[in-house]
Structures are given as structure tokens and as C-alpha cells.
Scaffold this motif. Structure first.
Motif, PDB file in Angstrom:
ATOM      1  N   SER A 118      38.625  42.024  33.767  1.00 31.87           N
ATOM      2  CA  SER A 118      39.512  43.177  33.893  1.00 31.87           C
ATOM      3  C   SER A 118      40.950  42.727  34.096  1.00 31.87           C
ATOM      4  O   SER A 118      41.201  41.666  34.669  1.00 31.87           O
ATOM      5  CB  SER A 118      39.094  44.055  35.082  1.00 31.87           C
ATOM      6  OG  SER A 118      37.876  44.706  34.814  1.00 31.87           O
ATOM      7  N   PRO A 119      41.914  43.529  33.624  1.00 35.23           N
ATOM      8  CA  PRO A 119      43.315  43.214  33.909  1.00 35.23           C
ATOM      9  C   PRO A 119      43.563  43.156  35.404  1.00 35.23           C
ATOM     10  O   PRO A 119      42.819  43.735  36.200  1.00 35.23           O
ATOM     11  CB  PRO A 119      44.073  44.379  33.257  1.00 35.23           C
ATOM     12  CG  PRO A 119      43.129  44.942  32.244  1.00 35.23           C
ATOM     13  CD  PRO A 119      41.756  44.738  32.802  1.00 35.23           C
ATOM     14  N   ALA A 120      44.607  42.447  35.785  1.00 38.64           N
ATOM     15  CA  ALA A 120      44.900  42.243  37.204  1.00 38.64           C
ATOM     16  C   ALA A 120      45.119  43.561  37.923  1.00 38.64           C
ATOM     17  O   ALA A 120      45.602  44.544  37.352  1.00 38.64           O
ATOM     18  CB  ALA A 120      46.132  41.352  37.358  1.00 38.64           C
ATOM     19  N   ALA A 121      44.761  43.580  39.189  1.00 41.35           N
ATOM     20  CA  ALA A 121      44.971  44.759  40.019  1.00 41.35           C
ATOM     21  C   ALA A 121      46.459  44.987  40.230  1.00 41.35           C
ATOM     22  O   ALA A 121      47.268  44.061  40.196  1.00 41.35           O
ATOM     23  CB  ALA A 121      44.272  44.574  41.358  1.00 41.35           C
ATOM     24  N   GLY A 135      43.485  32.848  38.795  1.00 38.79           N
ATOM     25  CA  GLY A 135      44.173  33.325  39.991  1.00 38.79           C
ATOM     26  C   GLY A 135      43.988  34.803  40.278  1.00 38.79           C
ATOM     27  O   GLY A 135      43.755  35.184  41.441  1.00 38.79           O
ATOM     28  N   PRO A 136      44.103  35.704  39.275  1.00 40.25           N
ATOM     29  CA  PRO A 136      43.915  37.132  39.564  1.00 40.25           C
ATOM     30  C   PRO A 136      42.542  37.460  40.134  1.00 40.25           C
ATOM     31  O   PRO A 136      42.410  38.365  40.970  1.00 40.25           O
ATOM     32  CB  PRO A 136      44.131  37.792  38.187  1.00 40.25           C
ATOM     33  CG  PRO A 136      45.017  36.852  37.451  1.00 40.25           C
ATOM     34  CD  PRO A 136      44.590  35.481  37.897  1.00 40.25           C
ATOM     35  N   VAL A 137      41.503  36.739  39.688  1.00 41.40           N
ATOM     36  CA  VAL A 137      40.159  36.983  40.213  1.00 41.40           C
ATOM     37  C   VAL A 137      40.089  36.584  41.688  1.00 41.40           C
ATOM     38  O   VAL A 137      39.541  37.308  42.528  1.00 41.40           O
ATOM     39  CB  VAL A 137      39.108  36.217  39.388  1.00 41.40           C
ATOM     40  CG1 VAL A 137      37.722  36.377  40.002  1.00 41.40           C
ATOM     41  CG2 VAL A 137      39.103  36.712  37.952  1.00 41.40           C
ATOM     42  N   LEU A 138      40.669  35.437  42.006  1.00 42.01           N
ATOM     43  CA  LEU A 138      40.719  35.000  43.400  1.00 42.01           C
ATOM     44  C   LEU A 138      41.458  36.016  44.256  1.00 42.01           C
ATOM     45  O   LEU A 138      40.994  36.406  45.337  1.00 42.01           O
ATOM     46  CB  LEU A 138      41.397  33.636  43.483  1.00 42.01           C
ATOM     47  CG  LEU A 138      41.703  33.106  44.888  1.00 42.01           C
ATOM     48  CD1 LEU A 138      40.410  32.841  45.650  1.00 42.01           C
ATOM     49  CD2 LEU A 138      42.544  31.834  44.809  1.00 42.01           C
TER      50      LEU A 138
END
Length: 463
Positions: free
Chosen positions: A265-268, A381-384
Motif C-alpha cells: 500500500s502507498p505510505a500512510a 522504510g514506509p512499512v517499518l
């Protein structure tokens, strides 16, 4: 938030330039160092006055560079240049931690006595730092394609060549090194100015995905028939449910999705909320009057219960797989936790988050019991950042659930609570409150859908 991170990174590079120039006034404090022939690092030699000051300045300059690189939004084509600059910062820190024993060229007796390991390492770290700075200047100039970047990188390359020649011939070493360090400080200032003058955050393509994107999530549908929504626990991804989805897709329309920032998914863009996640389930579920069964794991069980309470006519049944419990959560997230949570979506797109995820993401994923990361999503990084953001939002979402339970009754729908491991009084209480069937799996771990997926599909979904 992302623009603020760029500003902070720019000021970190400005601080590095100032700290790296501490020799300018400092050289007048120690007249014993030969400014023409002596190494510049002799100012920080252990037996020199103000040695600690110069060493601390070098360490802080290197740390400032590392901080600046860590906070820069990730642009894939620039990775080599920023990596080289990060290495420059690291070697500069090591240069300060391992100083010369004495003024090697300004003190004739320096080389007579036994020299420490630090003295011998200092030259190596200094050379590596200078080389990494040159590589960073050239690579970033190639990416930016500006006159200033090309001019400064060219001048720095010429001065570096002059410095190497001076060291090999033993003449004008001090003058050459001073020129080299001065140009490098000016280049760091230019890096800061360039970052501040960028028109806006760089465009990022969303992660590759074979399904569709909807409601800020990557969505994957399989099969046909009654709809089944599957939502993962904290930090989970779509592929954790492959076994369950494969079994159900024969006679169900299985809908899997990744919450913003997770999986593909795109970053929050903001911290998660329980009302927002319930609305996401409502957006992904079939339109009324068709109903959907919901399988939810761990903390996502709160999302599923909130969805059922807020949209009772759109849910056919719930399967809550080892759900999180709110026991002991009397207060919401702290002010500090909320502040960190607001910064996390922006921090997830930085080089620092990418580096941490590449080093530790897969290990953390494996330690959580979720198995291997065959899709490589936990190296991003975005998942983390999204996973950490859900952890910070945990207490606030517990309070939201308490409010929803108080204001919205639970609908009379078939519900199953699966409790893994030892008997859990909280799960027993939850089953009573929801009028649900409680199923205990004493031999299963928390990741029930990975350990015994057939239990979910065989016992609680098929009619």
C-alpha cells in the motif's frame, strides 16, 4: 512534515560545515603546528592543546552529516550519493575517535617513540572520509545536474588531487589539506541550500502491486461468491493469509488488503484511528444489501468489531483470530507518543528509515513469528514506520473501541473468537460480551493463520 524534515536535514548539513571548519580559528590557538607542512589533524593529536575540542568537533560534524542523510526523503536515483556522504560522516566520527598520538610532521620526535593503534588508524579513516566525500560530491552533482554542484565537485576533485600529490611528495601538505577541507565545508553548505531550494517533496511511485488500489490500500480479490474480508494484525501483510485465502477462494470472494504503509500500500499520511479503519472496511466491503464475513487477526479484531457495531447491516459474521485485549489500558497514547506518531509517516520515506528497515526489518518480522518475508516488504522504510505507527496508536484505538462499545450495540451475528496458547480470561470475557463461540487452540502460536489456517477456513466460514 516531510518539508520540515528537509529543513532539519539542511540545518544538520550547515552545522556539519561549521563544525568541520573549527580548524579555522583553532589553528591560531596552537602555533606549534606548521600550517604549511603539518597535517591539519595534528591539531587534534593527543599531546596538543585543545585536542579534545577538535576531536569533539570532528565527531559532531560526522554525526551531523549522518543525521542529515537519515532525514532526507528517499529518492531512488540518489541513493549512491547519499550513501557515500553517510560513509563520509561515519569515517569522520572514527577520525575523531582515533586521533594521532602526536604532531607527526610538526614534531621531529613524534615518529621516534612507539605509536599506538589509534595513530595508525587515523590516517586510514581520514583518507576514506576524503574519498567518500569526493564520491558523494560527484554522484550527487550527476543527479542534480546544477552548475553549482558540478563546479564545487570539480574544484574539490582538483584540490583532492593536489592534496594527494602533496602527501606523496611531502610538500605543502598543510596548505593542501586546509584548502581541501575548506572546499568540502562550502560544498556541505551548498547541499543544504540545494535541499532548501527544492520545489517540494520528490514524487514517489507507489510500490508494485498486481491488484487494485482503493481507499488508500492495496487490495487483492480472489474467487467468487459470498464476500470475505481479511484484515491483518499489527504490521501484517496480505501474503500472510495465502493459505486461508487459497482455501476460501473456491466458493468465496476473498478480499485481502494492506493498510496504508503496510505491504504494497502507498505510505500512510496520518496515524491510524479505529474509526478510520472501520470506515476502510466499510469502503472495501460489498455495497448493501450484500453482506461480508470478516476475518480479523490480533489488533485488527478491534477494527472488525467497530465495523460490525457501526455498520451492522453489512456484516454477516466475524472471526476474531487471537484478538488483542484492552485489559490494563486505562489511558490513551501519551502526548509524546502522539507527536512521534504524527512524524512517522514522513519519517518512513527517509533514507534513515530505509537503512533501519534494510538492516533489521526482516529480522523483526521473523522474530514476531510471521515467518519469512518472501515479498521483501519489510525491507522498506514506509512499512517499518507504518508498523511502529500502529503500535503508538494502540492505546488511543483501545479508548475509541471503548466509546464505540458504549454507544453502539453489537449486532446479532455469528461470531467466533479463536484463542491461541494458554487460556486467556480476556478472550473468555470478550466471547461472553459478543455472544460468540470461543475456540481454544492451546498448541498454536499467535499467528494462527500461519500455524493452523485450516482451523479458520474449515470450522468458521464454510456453511
Amino acid at each position: 512534515m516531510e518539508r520540515r524534515l528537509v529543513v532539519i536535514a539542511a540545518f544538520a548539513f550547515l552545522a556539519a560545515a561549521v563544525l568541520y571548519s573549527a580548524w579555522v580559528p583553532g589553528q591560531f590557538a596552537n602555533a606549534a603546528i606548521d600550517r604549511t607542512q603539518g597535517y591539519l589533524s595534528e591539531l587534534a593529536a593527543r599531546n596538543q592543546r585543545w585536542s579534545i575540542m577538535f576531536r569533539v568537533a570532528d565527531c559532531l560534524a560526522g554525526l551531523s552529516c549522518l543525521a542529515g542523510v537519515a532525514l532526507i526523503p528517499r529518492v531512488r536515483r540518489e541513493w549512491a550519493g547519499w550513501l557515500a556522504l553517510a560513509l563520509f560522516g561515519a569515517f569522520t566520527v572514527l577520525d575523531g575517535l582515533f586521533p594521532l598520538d602526536c604532531a607527526a610532521r610538526s614534531d621531529p620526535v613524534c615518529e621516534i617513540g612507539p605509536l599506538s593503534f589509534s595513530h595508525r588508524l587515523h590516517g586510514l579513516f581520514g583518507a576514506l572520509a576524503a574519498a567518500c566525500a569526493l564520491v558523494a560530491a560527484v554522484l550527487l552533482a550527476r543527479c542534480w545536474r546544477t552548475r553549482g554542484a558540478w563546479l564545487l565537485s570539480g574544484v574539490y576533485a582538483l584540490v583532492s588531487a593536489f592534496t594527494v600529490t602533496a602527501i606523496l611528495t611531502g610538500t605543502l601538505i598543510g596548505a593542501a589539506q586546509r584548502a581541501q577541507v575548506a572546499i568540502l565545508a562550502i560544498w556541505l553548505v551548498y547541499v543544504a541550500v540545494h535541499l532548501l531550494s527544492r520545489p517540494g517533496p520528490p514524487h514517489r511511485d507507489p510500490p508494485e502491486w498486481r491488484g487494485r488500489r482503493e481507499s488508500g490500500s492495496a487490495v487483492l480479490e480472489e474467487g467468487a461468491g459470498p464476500a470475505v474480508l481479511i484484515t491483518s494484525g499489527m504490521g501484517g501483510a496480505w501474503f500472510h493469509w495465502d493459505a486461508v485465502a487459497s482455501d476460501l477462494a473456491g466458493d468465496h470472494r476473498v478480499i485481502r488488503f494492506d493498510r496504508p504503509g503496510l505491504g504494497r500500500s502507498p505510505a500512510a499520511t496520518a496515524p491510524p484511528t479505529l474509526y478510520g479503519e472501520a470506515a476502510r472496511l466499510a469502503a472495501l466491503a460489498p455495497a448493501h444489501p450484500e453482506k461480508a464475513a470478516v476475518i480479523a487477526h490480533s489488533m485488527a479484531a478491534w477494527n472488525a468489531e467497530a465495523f460490525a457495531r457501526l455498520h451492522p447491516l453489512r456484516v454477516s459474521r466475524l472471526v476474531l483470530v487471537d484478538p488483542s485485549c484492552r485489559d490494563g489500558l486505562g489511558r490513551g497514547t501519551s502526548a509524546l507518543g502522539r507527536a512521534v506518531g504524527r512524524w512517522l509517516p514522513a519519517l518512513g520515506g527517509t533514507w534513515g528509515a530505509t537503512a533501519v528497515a534494510r538492516c533489521f526489518g526482516r529480522l523483526a518480522h521473523r522474530l514476531s513469528g510471521a515467518g519469512g518475508d518472501r515479498e521483501g516488504v519489510y525491507r522498506e522504510g514506509p512499512v517499518l514506520a507504518a508498523a511502529v505507527g500502529e503500535w503508538f496508536a494502540y492505546r488511543d484505538m483501545a479508548l475509541e473501541l471503548r466509546t464505540i462499545r458504549r454507544e453502539h450495540p453489537f449486532p446479532p451475528i455469528p461470531t467466533v473468537v479463536i484463542s491461541a496458547g494458554r487460556a486467556n480470561p480476556c478472550h473468555e470475557r470478550l466471547a461472553r460480551e459478543l455472544g460468540a463461540e470461543l475456540v481454544r487452540l492451546p498448541d498454536s502460536g499467535h499467528q494462527v493463520h500461519l500455524d493452523v489456517p485450516d482451523v479458520i477456513t474449515r470450522s468458521f466460514i464454510r456453511e
